[in-house]
Write a protein that holds these residues in place. Structure first.
Motif, PDB file in Angstrom:
ATOM      1  N   ALA A 263       0.776  -1.025   0.027  1.00  0.00           N
ATOM      2  CA  ALA A 263       0.245  -0.180  -0.051  1.00  0.00           C
ATOM      3  C   ALA A 263       0.880   1.270  -0.189  1.00  0.00           C
ATOM      4  N   ALA A 264       1.990   1.326   0.701  1.00  0.00           N
ATOM      5  CA  ALA A 264       2.888   2.333   0.865  1.00  0.00           C
ATOM      6  C   ALA A 264       3.343   2.855  -0.575  1.00  0.00           C
ATOM      7  N   CYS A 265       3.552   1.767  -1.564  1.00  0.00           N
ATOM      8  CA  CYS A 265       3.920   1.987  -2.694  1.00  0.00           C
ATOM      9  C   CYS A 265       2.848   2.856  -3.634  1.00  0.00           C
ATOM     10  N   HIS A 266       1.589   2.480  -3.504  1.00  0.00           N
ATOM     11  CA  HIS A 266       0.647   3.126  -4.197  1.00  0.00           C
ATOM     12  C   HIS A 266       0.233   4.526  -3.550  1.00  0.00           C
ATOM     13  N   ASP A 267       0.581   4.738  -2.279  1.00  0.00           N
ATOM     14  CA  ASP A 267       0.167   5.903  -1.605  1.00  0.00           C
ATOM     15  C   ASP A 267       1.361   6.463  -0.879  1.00  0.00           C
ATOM     16  N   ALA A 268       2.650   6.796  -1.765  1.00  0.00           N
ATOM     17  CA  ALA A 268       3.716   7.034  -0.968  1.00  0.00           C
ATOM     18  C   ALA A 268       3.720   8.166  -0.343  1.00  0.00           C
ATOM     19  N   HIS A 269       3.327   9.378  -0.700  1.00  0.00           N
ATOM     20  CA  HIS A 269       3.621  10.583  -0.184  1.00  0.00           C
ATOM     21  C   HIS A 269       3.356  10.693   1.433  1.00  0.00           C
ATOM     22  N   ALA A 270       2.187  10.186   1.811  1.00  0.00           N
ATOM     23  CA  ALA A 270       1.631  10.021   3.018  1.00  0.00           C
ATOM     24  C   ALA A 270       2.656   9.430   4.001  1.00  0.00           C
ATOM     25  N   PRO A 271       2.942   8.089   3.579  1.00  0.00           N
ATOM     26  CA  PRO A 271       3.927   7.465   4.732  1.00  0.00           C
ATOM     27  C   PRO A 271       5.255   8.242   4.726  1.00  0.00           C
ATOM     28  N   SER A 272       5.834   8.856   3.382  1.00  0.00           N
ATOM     29  CA  SER A 272       7.093   9.409   3.536  1.00  0.00           C
ATOM     30  C   SER A 272       6.942  10.712   4.566  1.00  0.00           C
ATOM     31  N   ALA A 273       5.692  11.408   4.385  1.00  0.00           N
ATOM     32  CA  ALA A 273       5.674  12.495   5.364  1.00  0.00           C
ATOM     33  C   ALA A 273       5.599  12.241   6.572  1.00  0.00           C
ATOM     34  N   ALA A 274       5.265  10.968   7.116  1.00  0.00           N
ATOM     35  CA  ALA A 274       5.043  10.621   8.236  1.00  0.00           C
ATOM     36  C   ALA A 274       6.623  10.440   9.011  1.00  0.00           C
ATOM     37  N   VAL A 275       7.391   9.955   8.232  1.00  0.00           N
ATOM     38  CA  VAL A 275       8.797   9.484   8.438  1.00  0.00           C
ATOM     39  C   VAL A 275       9.354  10.642   8.771  1.00  0.00           C
ATOM     40  N   PHE A 276       9.041  11.821   7.833  1.00  0.00           N
ATOM     41  CA  PHE A 276       9.705  13.217   8.135  1.00  0.00           C
ATOM     42  C   PHE A 276       9.470  13.720   9.360  1.00  0.00           C
ATOM     43  N   ARG A 277       8.087  13.674   9.841  1.00  0.00           N
ATOM     44  CA  ARG A 277       7.727  14.186  10.864  1.00  0.00           C
ATOM     45  C   ARG A 277       8.446  13.547  12.020  1.00  0.00           C
ATOM     46  N   ASP A 278       8.343  12.230  12.161  1.00  0.00           N
ATOM     47  CA  ASP A 278       9.222  11.208  12.904  1.00  0.00           C
ATOM     48  C   ASP A 278      10.420  11.554  13.254  1.00  0.00           C
ATOM     49  N   ILE A 279      11.128  11.855  12.228  1.00  0.00           N
ATOM     50  CA  ILE A 279      12.667  12.098  12.212  1.00  0.00           C
ATOM     51  C   ILE A 279      12.979  13.167  12.954  1.00  0.00           C
ATOM     52  N   LEU A 280      12.011  14.464  12.606  1.00  0.00           N
ATOM     53  CA  LEU A 280      12.135  15.889  13.263  1.00  0.00           C
ATOM     54  C   LEU A 280      11.810  15.660  14.901  1.00  0.00           C
ATOM     55  N   ASP A 281      10.854  14.669  15.160  1.00  0.00           N
ATOM     56  CA  ASP A 281      10.691  14.452  16.482  1.00  0.00           C
ATOM     57  C   ASP A 281      11.664  13.796  17.140  1.00  0.00           C
ATOM     58  N   GLN A 282      12.348  12.817  16.577  1.00  0.00           N
ATOM     59  CA  GLN A 282      13.552  12.093  17.126  1.00  0.00           C
ATOM     60  C   GLN A 282      14.593  13.234  17.499  1.00  0.00           C
ATOM     61  N   ALA A 283      14.716  14.023  16.451  1.00  0.00           N
ATOM     62  CA  ALA A 283      15.752  15.136  16.695  1.00  0.00           C
ATOM     63  C   ALA A 283      15.537  16.283  17.729  1.00  0.00           C
ATOM     64  N   GLU A 284      14.373  16.352  18.061  1.00  0.00           N
ATOM     65  CA  GLU A 284      13.843  17.439  18.845  1.00  0.00           C
ATOM     66  C   GLU A 284      14.748  17.670  20.131  1.00  0.00           C
ATOM     67  N   GLY A 285      15.239  18.685  20.475  1.00  0.00           N
ATOM     68  CA  GLY A 285      16.019  18.860  21.624  1.00  0.00           C
ATOM     69  C   GLY A 285      17.481  18.418  21.962  1.00  0.00           C
ATOM     70  N   THR A 286      17.906  17.481  20.739  1.00  0.00           N
ATOM     71  CA  THR A 286      18.946  16.849  20.824  1.00  0.00           C
ATOM     72  C   THR A 286      20.325  17.826  20.568  1.00  0.00           C
ATOM     73  N   TYR A 287      21.261  17.442  20.941  1.00  0.00           N
ATOM     74  CA  TYR A 287      22.538  18.387  20.521  1.00  0.00           C
ATOM     75  C   TYR A 287      22.646  18.753  19.037  1.00  0.00           C
ATOM     76  N   PHE A 288      22.254  17.602  18.156  1.00  0.00           N
ATOM     77  CA  PHE A 288      22.423  17.580  16.837  1.00  0.00           C
ATOM     78  C   PHE A 288      21.362  18.620  16.268  1.00  0.00           C
ATOM     79  N   GLY A 289      20.165  18.467  16.907  1.00  0.00           N
ATOM     80  CA  GLY A 289      18.938  19.331  16.648  1.00  0.00           C
ATOM     81  C   GLY A 289      19.409  20.767  16.785  1.00  0.00           C
ATOM     82  N   LYS A 290      19.800  20.910  18.003  1.00  0.00           N
ATOM     83  CA  LYS A 290      20.166  22.372  18.367  1.00  0.00           C
ATOM     84  C   LYS A 290      21.296  23.037  17.472  1.00  0.00           C
ATOM     85  N   ARG A 291      22.206  22.057  16.950  1.00  0.00           N
ATOM     86  CA  ARG A 291      23.388  22.717  16.286  1.00  0.00           C
ATOM     87  C   ARG A 291      23.009  23.173  14.919  1.00  0.00           C
ATOM     88  N   HIS A 292      21.770  22.297  14.389  1.00  0.00           N
ATOM     89  CA  HIS A 292      21.284  22.692  12.984  1.00  0.00           C
ATOM     90  C   HIS A 292      20.008  23.272  12.965  1.00  0.00           C
TER      91      HIS A 292
END
Length: 574
Positions: free
Chosen positions: A46-75
């Motif tokens: 299903a992700a192959c045929h509706d790719a933009h929604a899961p890709s956007a969810a991954v992007f949000r999760d990556i930003l969430d994982q980086a929130e408040g981190t040393y890497f996140g603050k530096r960038h």
């Protein structure tokens, strides 16, 4: 799942000592597990045929994982809202760029790359000769990597019509207790994971079985024989490995030790010790009869007549194993394993394509740099322009820049993929190799720098001027490398000792090469001494044949064995 267990109590005076093989399980796959893999495969399709929604969810999760981190603050990631913001804020990284963040973890710092703290550092070879240490977190395994494995196994089970009671031989990883410590973290290779993280991590039914678990101090080939013996009476429908070389290795061990297997089955033993799975004289007699009829040969399909699918990487240099794989499993269909590495997963197979799979858009963020327009040997620039997955073109080759929730942000993986089609909205990618010059028969990823440093170390004080040499991959079963070097008559070194020293240095520089050598999946380095001036003669001959200047550039490692052919022809003219 039927399991026979025995008590570890003292067997009594005069009785044979109990072996470590206290139970033999046929590793049958229960219905609930099959249902779970089918659901994961359906989600991946299903992700192959509706790719933009899961890709956007991954992007949000990556930003969430980086929130408040040393890497996140530096960038300045708190201000990032779009992919365009992301690319402006975060440069493309090599591993050496990310290593300082790993060093902070080793120094005891927390909240460095991701809010989810690493529980281990996965070890793989680096281009500098030092192992790369890749953070792995429970969040990454539970939300991404484990789920991806369920999906690809769902395809394999679907392809063979897997039913309850049928069996698999999983060679793709091994539950092993072997690990080292780096700082406060355990460290091990991705295929030697000692434990699952949780029930939603990849946790197959054979997880606790004797044939699947690693045995401390056991040789590679003895380990393969143990798997053959403990699953000899099972209805194996599916064999899965990362590298096809391992399946070929299993077939070779079966052929070499057919007499031992027949004897162990007849006597109820394993390596001559009691095996509590019991004897199987009928199977022993059947295999002995097949051997006699086949002039002493025994193949995997003889042992497991129901074998219906073989899975392994089947592109780039791994494709060289196709003839061998077809020979040891005649008539058995083949499917690819996911395009996966220690750093992350790129593709997950969802259909019957033999080598390529769709981009795993729900597992990470992926960017692409056209490979045809740039020098492969020059690393990607931090501000290089990249394309998103929907912008790539069929027929073109790209280097992948990957971001996953383990903290590898805009990581230049160095892998090249050709777009061979599309599945729904996502590109179907076929792995074609590593950028820059290198070689990898079985996952050793030998680089020019590995070879250069190894030869320099072996020459020692004799490194007075730049010697001409190159390492040549030589295809065989098993494959190996030949070091061709111009060797002066007055060089005060023993050729045999020199070859041994280069071999030792290569194993020290490249842990994957060392692992494959220890497992006899690569032959020892061979030395080919040629007279001084040979490389110049080869270049002159190739120039006369019309080779371009780019084709004549010297490399410390070759992509194929053609240098040996050219050298033989050039020396024949002398």
């Amino acid at each position: 799942m039927t399991t026979v267990r025995t008590s570890p109590a003292d067997p009594g005076p005069g009785a044979p000592a109990l072996s470590p093989w206290t139970h033999v399980n046929q590793s049958s796959v229960p219905p609930a597990f099959l249902t779970g893999t089918r659901r994961a495969l359906a989600r991946q399709r299903a992700a192959c045929h509706d790719a933009h929604a899961p890709s956007a969810a991954v992007f949000r999760d990556i930003l969430d994982q980086a929130e408040g981190t040393y890497f996140g603050k530096r960038h300045g990631l708190a201000a990032v809202r779009t992919l365009r913001d992301w690319k402006r804020a975060v440069p493309v990284h090599s591993y050496s760029d990310l290593r300082p963040y790993v060093d902070k973890l080793l120094d005891g710092d927390a909240n460095v790359l991701t809010r989810s703290e690493p529980y281990a550092l996965l070890r793989t070879s680096g281009s500098s000769g030092q192992p790369k240490l890749i953070p792995t977190t429970r969040h990454w395994r539970n939300a991404y990597r484990g789920r991806a494995l369920y999906a690809q196994w769902g395809l394999y089970f679907e392809s063979v019509g897997m039913v309850p009671g049928a069996t698999v031989l999983d060679l793709s990883w091994e539950r092993s207790s072997t690990s080292t410590s780096v700082g406060d973290y355990p460290s091990y290779g991705i295929s030697q994971r000692p434990a699952a993280v949780s029930s939603v991590d990849w946790l197959p039914p054979w997880y606790d079985e004797s044939w699947f678990q690693g045995v401390e101090g056991e040789s590679y080939r003895n380990g393969l024989y143990r798997k053959l013996r403990l699953l000899a009476g099972a209805d194996v429908r599916l064999v899965v490995a990362l590298n096809a070389s391992k399946i070929v290795g299993v077939a070779e061990v079966l052929a070499e030790r057919a007499d031992d297997l027949v004897s162990d089955l007849r006597n109820g033993t394993l390596e001559g010790r009691p095996c509590h799975g019991g004897a199987d004289p009928d199977l022993a007699s059947r295999l002995a009869g097949i051997r006699r009829a086949n002039r002493g040969m025994l193949r995997l399909t003889d042992l497991w007549p129901g074998l219906a699918l073989v899975v392994a990487w089947n592109s780039a240099s791994a494709a060289l194993y196709r003839p061998w794989l077809d020979e040891v499993t005649p008539g058995v269909p083949k499917l690819p394993f996911s395009a996966t590495g220690t750093e992350g997963i790129i593709t997950i197979p969802v259909d019957g394509h033999r080598s390529a799979g769709p981009l795993a858009v729900d597992l990470g963020l992926y960017e692409f740099v056209p490979a045809e327009d740039r020098d492969e040997e020059v690393p990607l620039e931090p501000d290089v322009e990249t394309l998103d997955f929907h912008e790539v073109e069929v027929g073109r080759t790209y280097e992948v820049v990957m971001t996953q929730a383990n903290g590898l942000y805009r990581y230049a993986l160095g892998d090249l993929y050709t777009v061979v089609g599309r599945i729904g909205q996502v590109p179907r990618l076929d792995f074609v190799g590593r950028s820059g010059f290198g070689s990898s028969f079985t996952g050793e990823k030998l680089t020019e720098k590995d070879v250069y440093l190894a030869v320099r170390a072996a020459l020692g004080d004799q490194w007075r001027s730049l010697p001409l040499f190159s390492c040549v991959p030589v295809w065989a079963a098993p494959p190996g490398y030949t070091l061709m070097i111009e060797w002066a008559d007055d060089l005060p070194l023993s050729p045999d000792r020199f070859a041994e020293d280069v071999e030792t240095a290569l194993q020290q520089l490249n842990i994957e090469y060392a692992d494959k050598r220890a497992a006899d999946r690569l032959t020892p380095l061979a030395l080919l001494r040629v007279p001084p001036g040979t490389f110049a003669r080869v270049e002159d001959r190739r120039r006369r044949e019309g080779a371009s200047p780019a084709q004549l550039k010297h490399h410390w490692i070759q992509r194929d064995g053609s240098l040996l052919t050219h050298a033989a022809a050039a020396l024949a003219e002398v």
